[in-house]
Design a protein around this motif. Structure first.
Motif, PDB file in Angstrom:
ATOM      1  N   GLY A   1       1.268  -1.195  -0.118  1.00 15.26           N
ATOM      2  CA  GLY A   1      -0.014  -0.015  -0.123  1.00 15.26           C
ATOM      3  C   GLY A   1       0.962   1.306  -0.420  1.00 15.26           C
ATOM      4  N   ALA A   2       2.129   1.404  -0.065  1.00 15.98           N
ATOM      5  CA  ALA A   2       3.043   2.791  -0.265  1.00 15.98           C
ATOM      6  C   ALA A   2       2.770   2.778  -1.499  1.00 15.98           C
ATOM      7  CB  ALA A   2       4.287   1.992   0.692  1.00 15.98           C
ATOM      8  N   TYR A   3       3.186   3.961  -1.441  1.00 20.06           N
ATOM      9  CA  TYR A   3       3.090   4.634  -3.089  1.00 20.06           C
ATOM     10  C   TYR A   3       4.545   5.193  -2.606  1.00 20.06           C
ATOM     11  CZ  TYR A   3       3.306   8.530  -6.149  1.00 20.06           C
ATOM     12  OH  TYR A   3       3.610   9.340  -6.974  1.00 20.06           O
ATOM     13  N   LEU A   4       5.241   4.816  -4.116  1.00 18.79           N
ATOM     14  CA  LEU A   4       7.059   5.702  -4.232  1.00 18.79           C
ATOM     15  C   LEU A   4       6.702   6.567  -5.511  1.00 18.79           C
ATOM     16  CD1 LEU A   4       9.485   2.811  -3.694  1.00 18.79           C
ATOM     17  CD2 LEU A   4       9.131   4.418  -2.183  1.00 18.79           C
ATOM     18  N   PRO A   5       7.072   7.368  -5.460  1.00 24.03           N
ATOM     19  CA  PRO A   5       6.872   8.859  -6.611  1.00 24.03           C
ATOM     20  C   PRO A   5       7.898   8.207  -7.555  1.00 24.03           C
ATOM     21  CG  PRO A   5       7.803   9.741  -4.681  1.00 24.03           C
ATOM     22  CD  PRO A   5       7.418   8.336  -4.121  1.00 24.03           C
ATOM     23  N   GLU A   6       7.356   8.464  -8.331  1.00 24.27           N
ATOM     24  CA  GLU A   6       7.771   8.387 -10.505  1.00 24.27           C
ATOM     25  C   GLU A   6       9.206   9.654 -10.515  1.00 24.27           C
ATOM     26  OE1 GLU A   6       6.946   8.845 -14.376  1.00 24.27           O
ATOM     27  OE2 GLU A   6       6.148   6.897 -13.584  1.00 24.27           O
ATOM     28  N   CYS A   7      10.412   8.645 -11.086  1.00 22.52           N
ATOM     29  CA  CYS A   7      11.067  10.130 -10.927  1.00 22.52           C
ATOM     30  C   CYS A   7      10.733  10.383 -12.475  1.00 22.52           C
ATOM     31  CB  CYS A   7      12.924   8.605 -11.454  1.00 22.52           C
ATOM     32  SG  CYS A   7      14.310   9.739 -11.973  1.00 22.52           S
ATOM     33  N   ARG A   8      10.962  11.770 -12.315  1.00 23.78           N
ATOM     34  CA  ARG A   8      10.965  12.876 -13.136  1.00 23.78           C
ATOM     35  C   ARG A   8      11.644  12.926 -13.616  1.00 23.78           C
ATOM     36  NH1 ARG A   8       6.389  17.029 -11.165  1.00 23.78           N
ATOM     37  NH2 ARG A   8       5.046  15.847  -9.896  1.00 23.78           N
ATOM     38  N   VAL A   9      12.627  12.686 -13.964  1.00 28.27           N
ATOM     39  CA  VAL A   9      13.961  12.959 -14.351  1.00 28.27           C
ATOM     40  C   VAL A   9      13.783  11.435 -15.986  1.00 28.27           C
ATOM     41  CG1 VAL A   9      16.270  12.264 -15.125  1.00 28.27           C
ATOM     42  CG2 VAL A   9      15.435  14.261 -13.102  1.00 28.27           C
ATOM     43  N   CYS A  10      13.920   9.920 -15.254  1.00 32.42           N
ATOM     44  CA  CYS A  10      13.734   9.323 -16.258  1.00 32.42           C
ATOM     45  C   CYS A  10      11.873   8.800 -16.670  1.00 32.42           C
ATOM     46  CB  CYS A  10      14.374   8.054 -15.495  1.00 32.42           C
ATOM     47  SG  CYS A  10      13.547   7.393 -14.492  1.00 32.42           S
ATOM     48  N   SER A  11      11.701   8.994 -15.887  1.00 29.70           N
ATOM     49  CA  SER A  11      10.131   8.591 -16.124  1.00 29.70           C
ATOM     50  C   SER A  11      10.038   6.980 -15.905  1.00 29.70           C
ATOM     51  CB  SER A  11       8.862   8.738 -17.356  1.00 29.70           C
ATOM     52  OG  SER A  11       9.007  10.611 -17.158  1.00 29.70           O
ATOM     53  N   VAL A  12      11.299   6.094 -15.819  1.00 28.45           N
ATOM     54  CA  VAL A  12      11.227   4.342 -15.495  1.00 28.45           C
ATOM     55  C   VAL A  12      11.440   4.407 -13.935  1.00 28.45           C
ATOM     56  CG1 VAL A  12      12.330   2.150 -16.458  1.00 28.45           C
ATOM     57  CG2 VAL A  12      12.281   4.353 -18.098  1.00 28.45           C
ATOM     58  N   GLY A  13      12.422   4.804 -13.278  1.00 27.48           N
ATOM     59  CA  GLY A  13      12.290   4.078 -12.281  1.00 27.48           C
ATOM     60  C   GLY A  13      11.400   4.935 -11.097  1.00 27.48           C
ATOM     61  N   ASP A  14      11.650   4.661  -9.471  1.00 25.52           N
ATOM     62  CA  ASP A  14      10.764   5.319  -8.120  1.00 25.52           C
ATOM     63  C   ASP A  14      11.922   5.993  -8.241  1.00 25.52           C
ATOM     64  OD1 ASP A  14       8.151   4.346  -9.531  1.00 25.52           O
ATOM     65  OD2 ASP A  14       8.350   2.183  -7.989  1.00 25.52           O
ATOM     66  N   LEU A  15      11.361   7.232  -7.063  1.00 23.49           N
ATOM     67  CA  LEU A  15      11.834   8.088  -6.317  1.00 23.49           C
ATOM     68  C   LEU A  15      12.008   7.137  -4.813  1.00 23.49           C
ATOM     69  CD1 LEU A  15      11.732  11.633  -6.709  1.00 23.49           C
ATOM     70  CD2 LEU A  15      13.350   9.569  -7.489  1.00 23.49           C
ATOM     71  N   VAL A  16      13.319   6.300  -4.014  1.00 20.84           N
ATOM     72  CA  VAL A  16      13.017   6.013  -2.636  1.00 20.84           C
ATOM     73  C   VAL A  16      13.430   6.703  -1.644  1.00 20.84           C
ATOM     74  CG1 VAL A  16      12.404   3.266  -3.620  1.00 20.84           C
ATOM     75  CG2 VAL A  16      14.889   4.091  -3.207  1.00 20.84           C
ATOM     76  N   PRO A  17      13.136   6.544  -0.674  1.00 18.37           N
ATOM     77  CA  PRO A  17      13.638   7.846   0.340  1.00 18.37           C
ATOM     78  C   PRO A  17      14.122   6.622   1.080  1.00 18.37           C
ATOM     79  CG  PRO A  17      11.897   6.680   0.729  1.00 18.37           C
ATOM     80  CD  PRO A  17      11.832   6.027  -0.050  1.00 18.37           C
ATOM     81  N   LEU A  18      15.390   7.741   1.568  1.00 17.43           N
ATOM     82  CA  LEU A  18      16.834   7.127   2.247  1.00 17.43           C
ATOM     83  C   LEU A  18      17.289   8.309   4.035  1.00 17.43           C
ATOM     84  CD1 LEU A  18      19.965   6.592   0.117  1.00 17.43           C
ATOM     85  CD2 LEU A  18      17.922   4.685   0.707  1.00 17.43           C
ATOM     86  N   SER A  19      17.660   7.022   4.848  1.00 17.49           N
ATOM     87  CA  SER A  19      17.778   7.790   6.105  1.00 17.49           C
ATOM     88  C   SER A  19      18.656   7.777   6.372  1.00 17.49           C
ATOM     89  CB  SER A  19      16.905   6.901   7.088  1.00 17.49           C
ATOM     90  OG  SER A  19      15.105   7.541   6.638  1.00 17.49           O
ATOM     91  N   ASP A  20      19.219   8.724   7.848  1.00 16.80           N
ATOM     92  CA  ASP A  20      20.750   8.398   8.319  1.00 16.80           C
ATOM     93  C   ASP A  20      20.661   8.841   9.421  1.00 16.80           C
ATOM     94  OD1 ASP A  20      23.251   8.024   8.283  1.00 16.80           O
ATOM     95  OD2 ASP A  20      24.059   9.271   6.941  1.00 16.80           O
ATOM     96  N   PHE A  21      22.266   8.749   9.921  1.00 15.44           N
ATOM     97  CA  PHE A  21      21.809   9.605  11.509  1.00 15.44           C
ATOM     98  C   PHE A  21      22.932  10.483  11.541  1.00 15.44           C
ATOM     99  CE2 PHE A  21      21.187   4.795  11.779  1.00 15.44           C
ATOM    100  CZ  PHE A  21      20.178   4.902  12.528  1.00 15.44           C
TER     101      PHE A  21
END
Length: 70
Positions: free
Chosen positions: A3-23
């Motif tokens: 049910g999670a939605y990942l936005p489509e990459c607007r640069v290539c329209s092929v991949g999705d944008l995934v969030p990354l976290s750090d400390f």
């Protein structure tokens, strides 16, 4: 992650944008510090570092990374 939605990459329209976290420097979690396209041929990324926004920094595979000793 059903049910999670990942936005489509607007640069290539092929991949999705995934969030990354750090400390942060004090060990606190910093959520959504970067967004990276899942299409390896695209390489689009956007990162936040010390309040500044960086676009399309070089991406490495991390194979040569040596873990920090604690």
């Amino acid at each position: 992650m059903e049910g999670a939605y990942l936005p489509e990459c607007r640069v290539c329209s092929v991949g999705d944008l995934v969030p990354l976290s750090d400390f942060g420097g004090q060990g606190a979690a910093v959520h959504y510090k970067a967004w990276v396209c899942t299409n390896p041929d695209c390489g689009f990324n956007i990162k936040i570092r010390n309040g500044d926004v960086y676009l399309n920094e070089p991406i490495s595979n991390g194979a040569g990374h040596t873990p920090r000793v604690r």
